[in-house]
Design a protein around this motif. Structure first.
Motif, short mmCIF file in Angstrom:
data_model
loop_
_atom_site.label_atom_id
_atom_site.label_comp_id
_atom_site.label_asym_id
_atom_site.label_seq_id
_atom_site.Cartn_x
_atom_site.Cartn_y
_atom_site.Cartn_z
N GLY A 264 -7.43 -6.92 -4.06
CA GLY A 264 -6.36 -5.97 -3.78
C GLY A 264 -6.67 -4.52 -4.09
O GLY A 264 -5.81 -3.66 -3.96
N HIS B 10 0.81 -1.23 0.00
CA HIS B 10 0.00 0.00 0.00
C HIS B 10 0.84 1.27 0.00
O HIS B 10 0.30 2.37 0.11
CB HIS B 10 -0.90 0.02 1.25
N SER C 79 -8.34 -2.13 6.33
CA SER C 79 -7.68 -1.96 5.03
C SER C 79 -8.08 -3.09 4.09
O SER C 79 -8.92 -2.91 3.22
CB SER C 79 -6.16 -1.90 5.20
N SER C 80 -7.49 -4.29 4.29
CA SER C 80 -7.75 -5.35 3.30
C SER C 80 -9.22 -5.76 3.22
O SER C 80 -9.69 -6.13 2.14
CB SER C 80 -6.86 -6.57 3.57
N ASN D 209 -13.63 -7.39 8.45
CA ASN D 209 -14.29 -7.41 7.14
C ASN D 209 -15.80 -7.52 7.35
O ASN D 209 -16.28 -7.54 8.50
CB ASN D 209 -13.75 -8.55 6.26
N GLY E 203 -1.36 -4.21 8.08
CA GLY E 203 -2.20 -4.41 6.91
C GLY E 203 -2.21 -5.86 6.45
O GLY E 203 -2.36 -6.17 5.29
N GLU F 215 -11.33 -4.24 0.46
CA GLU F 215 -10.82 -4.44 -0.90
C GLU F 215 -11.38 -5.70 -1.54
O GLU F 215 -11.77 -6.65 -0.84
CB GLU F 215 -9.28 -4.57 -0.86
N GLY G 184 -4.29 -8.35 7.31
CA GLY G 184 -5.57 -9.03 7.18
C GLY G 184 -5.79 -10.10 8.23
O GLY G 184 -6.83 -10.76 8.25
#
Ligand SMILES: O=C(O)c1ccccc1NCC(=O)[C@H](O)[C@H](O)COP(=O)(O)O
Length: 205
Positions: A186, A35, A179-180, A161, A136, A183, A138
């Motif tokens: 990615g 990132h 973050s992840s 998530n 980051g 997405e 996950g």
């Protein structure tokens, strides 16, 4: 309502997704990794982002002068410190006008943090704290062991998530950081960001 930060923005399109979702904070990563952005990318994200949404710079081993310079240039409003920066550095960054999020990484460290901050001997003067599983990555923490998390200025991160967000929101922390989980393949996903923010912002008892 729980505050939500969407981290790992890399493009102006990502900033537009955050604006549309009405997330509370946005994050750009200056540390190396998938990132990573440079000052120019961060500047264009800042220019696209709603002025009411603070942009958080994420740092692991960047020099303090670099962090302060990004603040003085108006690119970031907050510094998220994953490295061992220490309380003097935290104070210097705060004195420059940036708010500081001090990060604790790992399960054992998160549990120690919970006990230390909840106790009387806490010396750390960060504006906010973040307990995270990694950088980051996950990966998730064992949130069931963090029930005593301070509720006022602590954010929780690590593999949050759409599938597990309700469990983390049940901790009633000040905020969550994703973050992840925002997405698909990615890349930031506008539908996921919208849903994550809406769930975080739902009123709870
Ligand atoms: O994202 C990175 O590459 C990164 C590199 C070094 C330090 C921190 C980094 N990211 C921080 C974050 O994106 C979030 O604060 C947090 O770790 C949540 O990430 P995720 O588990 O992917 O939701």
């Amino acid at each position: 309502m729980t505050k939500i930060k969407i981290c790992g923005l890399m493009t102006k399109a990502d900033a537009t997704m955050v604006n549309d979702s009405r997330a509370d904070y946005a994050g750009v990563v200056f540390a190396s990794g998938r990132h990573q952005v440079d000052g120019q990318q961060a500047q264009s994200i800042r220019a696209t982002l709603d002025p009411a949404i603070p942009l958080v710079g994420v740092f692991v081993d960047q020099a303090v002068d670099e962090i302060i310079g990004l603040g003085q240039a108006g690119i970031i409003q907050m510094a998220q410190l994953h490295g061992p920066y220490g309380s003097e550095v935290i104070a210097a960054i705060q004195a420059s006008g940036l708010a500081v999020i001090d990060v604790t990484v790992g399960q054992d460290q998160a549990e120690e943090f919970v006990n230390q901050v909840a106790g009387p001997d806490n010396q750390n003067q960060a504006d906010f704290y973040l307990v995270d599983s990694g950088a980051g990555s996950g990966q998730t923490l064992d949130w069931s062991r963090l029930q005593n998390l301070p509720k006022d200025k602590t954010l929780v991160a690590g593999g949050i998530n759409l599938t597990n967000i309700e469990k983390i929101l049940a901790l009633n922390s000040y905020g969550i950081d994703i973050s992840s989980g925002s997405e698909t393949n990615g890349h930031k996903d506008p539908a996921k960001i919208r849903q994550l923010v809406a769930l975080a912002h739902q009123e709870r008892e």
